[in-house]
Design an enzyme around this catalytic site. Structure first.
Site: not given
Ligand code: NAD
Length: 497
Positions: A150, A174, A177, A227, A282, A382
């Site tokens: 995301f 993909k 979402e 992740s 990240c 994290e």
């Protein structure tokens, strides 16, 4: 009325007939802004079949024509930069300026894809034996897939499909979402730039759609960013199914501050790199390692962080926006609470921060801890929120030892005025991307994005020359064309004669 997010399959936009519906929400108040229907098994199969069909013709398109599609694409992305950033800001909550940066770092990769002719060049050696030449070509794999997170809904899809398609592949994307509208607009513009229908397909969904991609025999390579647990699952399952996989995963990035660094620079750079984008990068700096007496700068760091105010995407004074969803906010608040319980000093606590009129949003204010130790959850996990942990060591060697003991290896930076300290750090540190007086050293696309350890599973990294190797096969040809047309005698050995 909320908007319907379509799938793009074979060049057609369709609502999809999956039973599972997902709401795309505005993170500033958690109100729905769009809905998507997860793709069914048949729809994912159709997307892959479309990519297979389109790729057959596309691989025959001359490389210069493929490059021109990418040239048009990067221009269209620039023409639509503000529009894309607005879509992105609304669905992620990022500030408009930061959303523009997200789009821009993707445009840079599309620009690089327009260079595909040079990047795909193989190698040649004349006279490897008498009258024999060897040369190699890079050829597309077929159909590749991308599964994206995301936090960079423009940049990360753009790390993948422009380069994969420029190499002559078809693609199935993909996207996350949680913010699928930006990638959909990117796909529309790709077709507008001249990509043939069916070359790039976008299917929406979650684990089911990903599992189908992982098992589909026509998908040859998978690029994943997300992740650690999902990255490990994708790497293991994809490679078990004999696919090529590159999986970029989570991180915990340290900035080392040397006593000879400039204090004002360090404080400014630390604030931006830790809480920018609400810490949902990240490559965000989540641990500041103060060497020697630089720990005395922490009170000034606190003052500077306290001035950063989160806000709405179109508030020009806002430093950053909300977290992506209520679960993320709950996770970050839980880790902040654990830090207090475990004995760290919470110098600045953003747990109760809110924006007037948007109290139901996923807000967390800038948060600063000192006295953090390696054993604390604050350090080990994290956080992916606007939380900066500070640690104190006496020497550069101790700082290096601390960073090298981390299971993550995405990015790190050192702030110093000593060439010798910087040289020692860059040489000894076990992290794939190192900044020297640069807080977030994300390489430009002529290099590659080279995370290490638990921040990356695979061999070949994103963009740059490594991506071209990832999205192609090398074919090596050994050729003899005797002037007489005849090769005399038999050769019963393996040696070339
Ligand atoms: P995520 O792992 O939850 O989701 C990433 C993608 O995987 C999404 O498309 C999602 O739909 C899919 N997915 C989620 N659960 C799945 C499951 N169980 N099985 C199969 N697919 C699944 O990640 P996120 O929350 O969207 O993104 C944040 C994470 O991404 C952070 O950990 C961050 O560090 C990481 N990240 C890493 C890099 C990098 O380059 N190393 C870059 C950006 C983000």
């Amino acid at each position: 009325m909320t908007q319907q997010v379509n799938h793009l399959i074979g060049g057609e936009y369709c609502q999809g007939s999956g039973d599972q519906q997902i709401a795309v929400t505005n993170p500033a108040n958690n109100q729905p802004i769009a809905t998507l229907n997860c793709a069914t098994e048949a729809e994912v199969n159709q997307a892959v079949a479309s990519a297979v069909e389109a790729q057959k013709a596309w691989r025959e398109v001359p490389v210069s024509e493929r490059a021109r599609v990418m040239l048009r694409y990067q221009q269209l992305l620039k023409d639509h930069h503000d529009e894309l950033a607005t879509i992105l800001a609304k669905e992620t909550g990022k500030t408009f300026a930061d959303a523009k940066g997200d789009v821009w770092r993707g445009i840079e990769v599309a620009e690089q894809a327009a260079n595909i002719g040079s990047m795909m060049m193989g190698e040649t050696v004349e006279n490897v034996a008498r009258g024999i030449d060897t040369y190699s070509y890079t050829q597309p794999l077929g159909v590749c897939a991308g599964i994206t997170p995301f936090n960079f809904p423009a940049m990360i899809p753009l790390w993948m499909f422009p380069l994969a398609c420029a190499c002559g592949n078809g693609f199935v994307l993909k996207p996350s979402e949680q913010d699928p509208m930006t990638p959909m607009r990117l796909a529309e513009l790709f077709e507008e730039a001249g990509a043939p229908k069916g070359l790039l397909n976008v299917v929406h969904g979650t684990k089911e759609a990903v599992d189908q991609i992982l098992h589909h025999p026509e998908i040859k390579a998978i690029s994943f960013v997300g992740s650690v647990p999902v990255g490990q699952y994708i790497y293991k399952t994809g490679t078990e199914n004999l696919k090529r996989v590159q999986a970029f995963a989570g991180a915990k990035n340290h900035m080392v501050i040397m006593p000879d660094a400039d204090k004002a620079t360090v404080i400014n750079q630390l604030v931006g790199s830790s809480v920018g984008a609400a810490g949902q990068r990240c490559m965000a700096i989540s641990v500041a390692v103060f060497v020697g007496n630089t720990k005395e700068w922490i009170p000034e760091l606190k003052q500077a962080m306290a001035k950063v105010r989160p806000g709405l995407w179109d508030d020009e004074e806002a430093g950053y926006g909300p977290l992506i969803n209520p679960q993320s906010k709950a996770r970050v608040l839980d880790i902040i609470a654990s830090g207090k319980e475990e004995g760290a000093n919470c110098l600045l606590d953003g747990s109760d921060f809110t924006v007037q009129g948007y109290e139901s949003g996923n807000w967390v204010g800038p948060t600063l801890f000192s006295g953090v130790t390696k054993e604390m959850r604050l350090y080990k996990e994290e956080i992916f929120g606007p939380v900066l942990c500070t640690m104190e060591v006496d020497t550069l060697s101790e700082a290096i030892e601390l960073v090298n003991a981390s299971p993550f290896g995405n990015g790190t930076s050192i702030f110093t005025n000593s060439g010798a300290a910087a040289r020692k750090y860059q040489h000894e540190i076990e992290v794939g991307q190192v900044g020297i007086n640069v807080p977030i050293p994300v390489p430009l696309p002529f290099f590659s994005f080279t995370g290490w350890k638990n921040s990356f599973y695979g061999d070949l990294h994103a963009y740059g020359k490594q991506a071209i190797r990832f999205y192609t096969e090398t074919k090596t040809i050994t050729a003899r064309w005797p002037e007489s047309g005849i090769v005399e005698g038999q050769n019963l050995t393996i040696a070339l004669k």
